[in-house]
Design a protein around this motif. Sequence first.
Motif, PDB file in Angstrom:
ATOM      1  N   PHE A 131      15.043  17.482 -32.262  1.00 24.22           N
ATOM      2  CA  PHE A 131      15.294  17.005 -33.619  1.00 24.22           C
ATOM      3  C   PHE A 131      14.086  17.267 -34.513  1.00 24.22           C
ATOM      4  O   PHE A 131      14.221  17.768 -35.633  1.00 24.22           O
ATOM      5  N   LEU A 132      12.918  16.965 -34.004  1.00 25.80           N
ATOM      6  CA  LEU A 132      11.688  17.203 -34.763  1.00 25.80           C
ATOM      7  C   LEU A 132      11.515  18.700 -35.038  1.00 25.80           C
ATOM      8  O   LEU A 132      11.127  19.095 -36.140  1.00 25.80           O
ATOM      9  N   GLY A 133      11.817  19.537 -34.041  1.00 18.47           N
ATOM     10  CA  GLY A 133      11.737  20.982 -34.233  1.00 18.47           C
ATOM     11  C   GLY A 133      12.687  21.457 -35.330  1.00 18.47           C
ATOM     12  O   GLY A 133      12.332  22.317 -36.148  1.00 18.47           O
ATOM     13  N   ALA A 134      13.885  20.899 -35.370  1.00 23.65           N
ATOM     14  CA  ALA A 134      14.847  21.265 -36.411  1.00 23.65           C
ATOM     15  C   ALA A 134      14.339  20.850 -37.790  1.00 23.65           C
ATOM     16  O   ALA A 134      14.481  21.603 -38.768  1.00 23.65           O
ATOM     17  N   ILE A 135      13.721  19.682 -37.878  1.00 24.46           N
ATOM     18  CA  ILE A 135      13.154  19.214 -39.151  1.00 24.46           C
ATOM     19  C   ILE A 135      12.034  20.147 -39.606  1.00 24.46           C
ATOM     20  O   ILE A 135      11.950  20.516 -40.779  1.00 24.46           O
ATOM     21  N   VAL A 136      11.176  20.563 -38.663  1.00 25.54           N
ATOM     22  CA  VAL A 136      10.078  21.470 -38.989  1.00 25.54           C
ATOM     23  C   VAL A 136      10.623  22.813 -39.475  1.00 25.54           C
ATOM     24  O   VAL A 136      10.145  23.354 -40.485  1.00 25.54           O
ATOM     25  N   LEU A 137      11.623  23.368 -38.778  1.00 28.56           N
ATOM     26  CA  LEU A 137      12.206  24.640 -39.199  1.00 28.56           C
ATOM     27  C   LEU A 137      12.848  24.528 -40.580  1.00 28.56           C
ATOM     28  O   LEU A 137      12.703  25.432 -41.418  1.00 28.56           O
ATOM     29  N   LEU A 138      13.511  23.420 -40.836  1.00 24.32           N
ATOM     30  CA  LEU A 138      14.130  23.203 -42.137  1.00 24.32           C
ATOM     31  C   LEU A 138      13.066  23.094 -43.227  1.00 24.32           C
ATOM     32  O   LEU A 138      13.221  23.661 -44.317  1.00 24.32           O
ATOM     33  N   ALA A 139      11.977  22.411 -42.921  1.00 27.71           N
ATOM     34  CA  ALA A 139      10.883  22.287 -43.899  1.00 27.71           C
ATOM     35  C   ALA A 139      10.246  23.650 -44.168  1.00 27.71           C
ATOM     36  O   ALA A 139       9.966  23.993 -45.329  1.00 27.71           O
ATOM     37  N   LEU A 140      10.020  24.440 -43.122  1.00 25.17           N
ATOM     38  CA  LEU A 140       9.457  25.780 -43.304  1.00 25.17           C
ATOM     39  C   LEU A 140      10.376  26.657 -44.154  1.00 25.17           C
ATOM     40  O   LEU A 140       9.908  27.403 -45.022  1.00 25.17           O
ATOM     41  N   TRP A 141      11.683  26.557 -43.898  1.00 27.13           N
ATOM     42  CA  TRP A 141      12.641  27.316 -44.697  1.00 27.13           C
ATOM     43  C   TRP A 141      12.569  26.880 -46.165  1.00 27.13           C
ATOM     44  O   TRP A 141      12.539  27.722 -47.062  1.00 27.13           O
ATOM     45  N   ALA A 142      12.520  25.574 -46.405  1.00 26.38           N
ATOM     46  CA  ALA A 142      12.473  25.069 -47.783  1.00 26.38           C
ATOM     47  C   ALA A 142      11.171  25.483 -48.475  1.00 26.38           C
ATOM     48  O   ALA A 142      11.182  25.888 -49.641  1.00 26.38           O
ATOM     49  N   ILE A 143      10.069  25.416 -47.754  1.00 27.01           N
ATOM     50  CA  ILE A 143       8.776  25.789 -48.330  1.00 27.01           C
ATOM     51  C   ILE A 143       8.733  27.286 -48.650  1.00 27.01           C
ATOM     52  O   ILE A 143       8.095  27.706 -49.623  1.00 27.01           O
ATOM     53  N   SER A 144       9.438  28.088 -47.847  1.00 27.94           N
ATOM     54  CA  SER A 144       9.427  29.534 -48.078  1.00 27.94           C
ATOM     55  C   SER A 144      10.306  29.943 -49.265  1.00 27.94           C
ATOM     56  O   SER A 144      10.273  31.102 -49.680  1.00 27.94           O
ATOM     57  N   GLY A 145      11.071  29.021 -49.811  1.00 27.01           N
ATOM     58  CA  GLY A 145      11.954  29.321 -50.934  1.00 27.01           C
ATOM     59  C   GLY A 145      11.270  29.987 -52.113  1.00 27.01           C
ATOM     60  O   GLY A 145      11.725  31.046 -52.590  1.00 27.01           O
ATOM     61  N   PRO A 146      10.164  29.439 -52.617  1.00 22.20           N
ATOM     62  CA  PRO A 146       9.490  30.071 -53.754  1.00 22.20           C
ATOM     63  C   PRO A 146       8.983  31.483 -53.437  1.00 22.20           C
ATOM     64  O   PRO A 146       9.008  32.362 -54.295  1.00 22.20           O
ATOM     65  N   PHE A 147       8.553  31.702 -52.190  1.00 20.93           N
ATOM     66  CA  PHE A 147       8.057  33.022 -51.808  1.00 20.93           C
ATOM     67  C   PHE A 147       9.172  34.062 -51.903  1.00 20.93           C
ATOM     68  O   PHE A 147       8.947  35.202 -52.297  1.00 20.93           O
ATOM     69  N   PHE A 148      10.378  33.661 -51.528  1.00 25.34           N
ATOM     70  CA  PHE A 148      11.536  34.568 -51.591  1.00 25.34           C
ATOM     71  C   PHE A 148      12.324  34.410 -52.887  1.00 25.34           C
ATOM     72  O   PHE A 148      13.407  34.954 -53.035  1.00 25.34           O
ATOM     73  N   GLN A 149      11.782  33.631 -53.808  1.00 24.35           N
ATOM     74  CA  GLN A 149      12.382  33.381 -55.122  1.00 24.35           C
ATOM     75  C   GLN A 149      13.795  32.811 -54.999  1.00 24.35           C
ATOM     76  O   GLN A 149      14.663  33.085 -55.824  1.00 24.35           O
ATOM     77  N   PHE A 150      14.022  32.028 -53.967  1.00 30.20           N
ATOM     78  CA  PHE A 150      15.296  31.336 -53.748  1.00 30.20           C
ATOM     79  C   PHE A 150      16.483  32.297 -53.848  1.00 30.20           C
ATOM     80  O   PHE A 150      17.547  31.946 -54.344  1.00 30.20           O
ATOM     81  N   ASN A 151      16.317  33.501 -53.345  1.00 30.18           N
ATOM     82  CA  ASN A 151      17.377  34.514 -53.481  1.00 30.18           C
ATOM     83  C   ASN A 151      18.533  34.257 -52.506  1.00 30.18           C
ATOM     84  O   ASN A 151      18.485  33.366 -51.674  1.00 30.18           O
TER      85      ASN A 151
END
Length: 134
Positions: free
Chosen positions: A20-40
Amino acid sequence: MNFAKIAQKLALWAGSPKTFLGAIVLLALWAISGPFFQFNDTWQLIINTSTTIITFLMVFLIQNTQNRDTDILHLKIDELLRATAEAQNAMLGLESLDLKQLEALRKHYQTMGQGEVKNLEGLEQKSNVDLNQC
């Protein structure tokens, strides 16, 4: 190793706090990477596809473990019924009854239990309490 053993191990792993914690971390990393990929669209497609695939596979995994647990419970209860002299052995074959027959049997046992007062942990329940409500 057969499917039942693999499913059981996967279910234990999937239900663990670390997963569960791993899934939360992956979700947070995905959300944080949004600006880098310009939320495309590709960025959004990654999470949508991932969660869809995981959900699809988890449905079968959960159903397998649920079926196994239900079978184990039935076998344990069957053994208790078989070993108890006062129990009705006819209860061992309830799986073959249809819904109407099961409902009639449920009403029969409810009628037998009406008016009974149970003392649970020192607290008395009133006889008008509907025990079917959870």
